[in-house]
Motif scaffolding. Structure first.
Motif, PDB file in Angstrom:
ATOM      1  N   SER A   1      -1.646  -5.383  -3.782  1.00 55.11           N
ATOM      2  CA  SER A   1      -2.212  -5.467  -2.435  1.00 55.11           C
ATOM      3  C   SER A   1      -3.592  -6.111  -2.421  1.00 55.11           C
ATOM      4  O   SER A   1      -4.173  -6.326  -1.347  1.00 55.11           O
ATOM      5  CB  SER A   1      -2.288  -4.072  -1.809  1.00 55.11           C
ATOM      6  N   LEU A   2      -4.128  -6.464  -3.593  1.00 55.47           N
ATOM      7  CA  LEU A   2      -5.431  -7.143  -3.661  1.00 55.47           C
ATOM      8  C   LEU A   2      -5.300  -8.663  -3.757  1.00 55.47           C
ATOM      9  O   LEU A   2      -6.300  -9.370  -3.739  1.00 55.47           O
ATOM     10  CB  LEU A   2      -6.201  -6.655  -4.892  1.00 55.47           C
ATOM     11  N   ILE A   3      -4.081  -9.169  -3.866  1.00 57.93           N
ATOM     12  CA  ILE A   3      -3.897 -10.581  -4.195  1.00 57.93           C
ATOM     13  C   ILE A   3      -4.272 -11.505  -3.042  1.00 57.93           C
ATOM     14  O   ILE A   3      -4.903 -12.541  -3.245  1.00 57.93           O
ATOM     15  CB  ILE A   3      -2.447 -10.842  -4.657  1.00 57.93           C
ATOM     16  N   THR A   4      -3.889 -11.145  -1.816  1.00 59.26           N
ATOM     17  CA  THR A   4      -4.121 -12.039  -0.674  1.00 59.26           C
ATOM     18  C   THR A   4      -4.697 -11.267   0.513  1.00 59.26           C
ATOM     19  O   THR A   4      -4.533 -10.055   0.626  1.00 59.26           O
ATOM     20  CB  THR A   4      -2.808 -12.712  -0.225  1.00 59.26           C
ATOM     21  N   GLU A   5      -5.345 -12.027   1.391  1.00 59.11           N
ATOM     22  CA  GLU A   5      -5.773 -11.480   2.673  1.00 59.11           C
ATOM     23  C   GLU A   5      -4.615 -11.624   3.668  1.00 59.11           C
ATOM     24  O   GLU A   5      -3.789 -12.510   3.510  1.00 59.11           O
ATOM     25  CB  GLU A   5      -7.006 -12.239   3.190  1.00 59.11           C
ATOM     26  N   PRO A   6      -4.549 -10.735   4.681  1.00 59.76           N
ATOM     27  CA  PRO A   6      -5.527  -9.701   5.037  1.00 59.76           C
ATOM     28  C   PRO A   6      -5.336  -8.372   4.304  1.00 59.76           C
ATOM     29  O   PRO A   6      -6.142  -7.469   4.469  1.00 59.76           O
ATOM     30  CB  PRO A   6      -5.277  -9.517   6.532  1.00 59.76           C
TER      31      PRO A   6
END
Length: 384
Positions: free
Chosen positions: A199-204
């Motif tokens: 869950s840290l790979i892309t925004e948002p």
């Protein structure tokens, strides 16, 4: 490197086409594009459930609640092990996604859990929400995206039960969760807040992840982190290392594998305690290193050691680490003082090891997660 040329997977009436290059690495994936014509619009359904107390009645607040944040998806597991994706004759549909696996695992063990994440506003998304509900996992924090699909993963099972993945997510709904969509009241109820690194790979989703963890920490929750490295989902190895370590020092409990130690330390020996100690930050309460059938190692500020595992015939290792996490978090959610008592912590880790071992005996993650009765029975049978 092998190429799949216009290969069609027909599963339960759903046809998936892809012209991709597929990179197989143990436990890792090559991200793949998944696009298809829009499905017929389906009205949004309400899949919500409360955490349940021991008498079966809903509880508005549970002091032992574990809230799991992140991805939930569909794993397609081949019905025959030891074959490549292209050679597998059929696939079994199995719900998965590490944080969701942990949430269901805790509930199966009799604990209280909730899941926060995003799925597609599609049949698979509704199915996953219903599966959480059926397993007594609070799903009020789930969101449905009308413009993105629920993530899919095809899992190749080698003859030894180890896995190789190919994901369809470009982007998938889990990547699109926004901070404004977070159920802050649910997060504040958590005794333990658990998450991974995908869950840290892309925004948002990255910003939503960081905001959710801060809310949980400010509310007094213990933060639990399982990096669950899936290297090809990241832009680069260095980006993955930086991303995983960017939130390292905020966690109270961290669970890692031997392979992840080697990756994070750039190739150092994962069996060397001095190497592992480099990953022990000043505020960490418990660092756990899983070693598959060999069991696990544990490190606190006061003590460290190893707890042996249970040897079983592995059919599918999918979800074993998540079952282990569910096992230990279910114990800690009831009594955090385990962290200060080595004998009691070792008993809890024996229980967690048994959870992981039982999970590899069946295909899929969530379908294979054990009940507390099954775990206790296995411990008595194997340890006496």
């Amino acid at each position: 490197m092998a190429a799949l040329h216009s290969t069609a997977f027909c599963l339960g009436g759903v046809a998936l086409s892809s012209r991709q290059e597929l990179c197989f690495r143990r436990g890792n994936v090559k991200a793949s594009t998944f696009s298809c014509p829009p499905l017929v619009s389906i009205p949004r359904l309400s899949f919500q459930s409360k955490a349940f107390g021991g008498d079966g009645s809903p509880e508005t607040k549970d002091s032992s609640l574990v809230v799991c944040f992140g991805e939930m998806l569909i794993d397609f597991v081949p019905t025959i092990s030891g074959l490549s994706l292209s050679d597998a004759p059929a696939f079994k549909k199995a719900p998965g996604g590490a944080p969701a696996n942990v949430a269901v695992g805790i509930a199966r063990l009799g604990g209280s859990s909730a899941f926060i994440g995003k799925v597609g506003e599609d049949e698979f998304g509704y199915m996953l929400a219903e599966i959480l509900k059926e397993n007594n996992v609070n799903n009020e924090g789930m969101r449905f995206d009308p413009g993105a699909r629920t993530a899919l993963a095809f899992v190749t099972l080698r003859s030894d039960g180890e896995r190789e993945f190919m994901f369809y997510r470009n982007p998938s709904a889990d990547m699109l969760l926004q901070e404004a969509e977070l159920d802050l009241d649910l997060i504040r109820k958590a005794k333990i807040f658990h998450y991974g690194s995908i869950s840290l790979i892309t925004e948002p989703c990255k910003s939503a992840h960081i905001a959710a963890a801060k809310v949980a920490k400010d509310a007094g929750a213990v933060l639990s982190y399982d990096p669950n490295l899936r290297l090809p989902l990241w832009p680069s190895a260095e980006n993955a290392r930086e991303g995983i370590l960017s939130i390292w020092d905020t966690a109270d409990i961290i669970k890692i594998s031997e392979e992840e130690i080697s990756f994070l330390t750039k190739g150092e020996d994962p069996y060397d305690d001095a190497v592992v100690q480099k990953l022990f930050h000043p505020n960490l309460k418990l660092l756990l290193v899983t070693e598959g059938p060999e069991g696990c190692r544990y490190y606190t500020k006061e003590f460290s050691g190893r707890v042996k595992g249970l040897k079983v015939d592995a059919v599918d290792t999918t979800g074993a680490g998540d079952a282990f996490v569910a096992g230990i978090l279910s114990q800690l959610a009831k009594d955090l003082s385990l962290l200060q008592n080595e004998d009691r912590l070792r008993e809890a880790l024996k229980f967690a090891n048994a959870c992981g071992a039982l999970t590899v005996k069946e295909r899929g993650a969530i379908p294979a997660l054990p009940t507390r009765e099954a775990v206790n029975s296995a411990i008595i049978q194997l340890f006496g």
